[in-house]
Scaffold this motif. Structure first.
Motif, PDB file in Angstrom:
ATOM      1  N   LYS A  22       0.815  -1.217   0.000  1.00  0.00           N
ATOM      2  CA  LYS A  22       0.000   0.000   0.000  1.00  0.00           C
ATOM      3  C   LYS A  22       0.847   1.265   0.000  1.00  0.00           C
ATOM      4  N   MET A  23       2.160   1.121   0.246  1.00  0.00           N
ATOM      5  CA  MET A  23       3.054   2.278   0.326  1.00  0.00           C
ATOM      6  C   MET A  23       3.993   2.375  -0.870  1.00  0.00           C
ATOM      7  N   ARG A  24       3.782   1.549  -1.861  1.00  0.00           N
ATOM      8  CA  ARG A  24       4.622   1.608  -3.067  1.00  0.00           C
ATOM      9  C   ARG A  24       4.125   2.743  -3.957  1.00  0.00           C
ATOM     10  N   PRO A  25       4.914   3.191  -4.927  1.00  0.00           N
ATOM     11  CA  PRO A  25       4.453   4.233  -5.857  1.00  0.00           C
ATOM     12  C   PRO A  25       3.136   3.820  -6.513  1.00  0.00           C
ATOM     13  N   GLY A  26       2.186   4.725  -6.487  1.00  0.00           N
ATOM     14  CA  GLY A  26       0.862   4.451  -7.036  1.00  0.00           C
ATOM     15  C   GLY A  26      -0.049   3.735  -6.060  1.00  0.00           C
ATOM     16  N   GLY A  27       0.430   3.465  -4.841  1.00  0.00           N
ATOM     17  CA  GLY A  27      -0.355   2.758  -3.829  1.00  0.00           C
ATOM     18  C   GLY A  27      -1.287   3.678  -3.063  1.00  0.00           C
ATOM     19  N   ARG A  90       0.414   9.880   3.998  1.00  0.00           N
ATOM     20  CA  ARG A  90      -0.772  10.596   3.521  1.00  0.00           C
ATOM     21  C   ARG A  90      -1.280   9.874   2.278  1.00  0.00           C
ATOM     22  N   ARG A  91      -2.532  10.077   1.992  1.00  0.00           N
ATOM     23  CA  ARG A  91      -3.095   9.547   0.748  1.00  0.00           C
ATOM     24  C   ARG A  91      -2.591  10.432  -0.384  1.00  0.00           C
ATOM     25  N   PRO A  92      -2.264   9.841  -1.534  1.00  0.00           N
ATOM     26  CA  PRO A  92      -1.795  10.670  -2.652  1.00  0.00           C
ATOM     27  C   PRO A  92      -2.861  11.702  -3.034  1.00  0.00           C
TER      28      PRO A  92
END
Length: 102
Positions: A22-27, A90-92
């Protein structure tokens, strides 16, 4: 690691379970940075006294959530020490550019 506008020191924060998928790029989450706490003796990383230390720092970083990234206790014959690294998340932002392949 990522700049985000700061929140008030008592901002609402979720405490979430660390999940690298969930913390990878785009996650689901972006990692803004880290707060590290060390203590002589043992510590419970979710203890309210440590949350009170982490909260204002995470809020100042613009965090929406905090996850325990690592927590360890080392014991020796004469002393015990503990340390915890909290990830500030934080959420993107909506409209953020998706990661690109190259």
């Amino acid at each position: 690691m990522i700049f985000a506008p700061p929140h008030d020191a008592n901002c609402p924060l979720e405490f979430v379970q660390a999940d690298m998928q969930k913390m990878r790029p785009g996650g689901e989450w972006e990692i803004l940075g880290y707060v590290t706490i060390g203590k002589v003796g043992t510590m419970d990383p979710m203890d309210e006294k440590f949350r009170q230390i982490v909260r204002p720092r995470a809020c100042k970083m613009g965090g929406e959530a905090v996850a325990v990234m690592t927590s360890a206790t080392n014991q020796a014959a004469i002393s015990t020490g503990s340390g915890t690294v909290y990830g500030v998340l934080r959420r993107p932002p909506s409209g953020a550019q998706a990661p690109q392949s190259f």
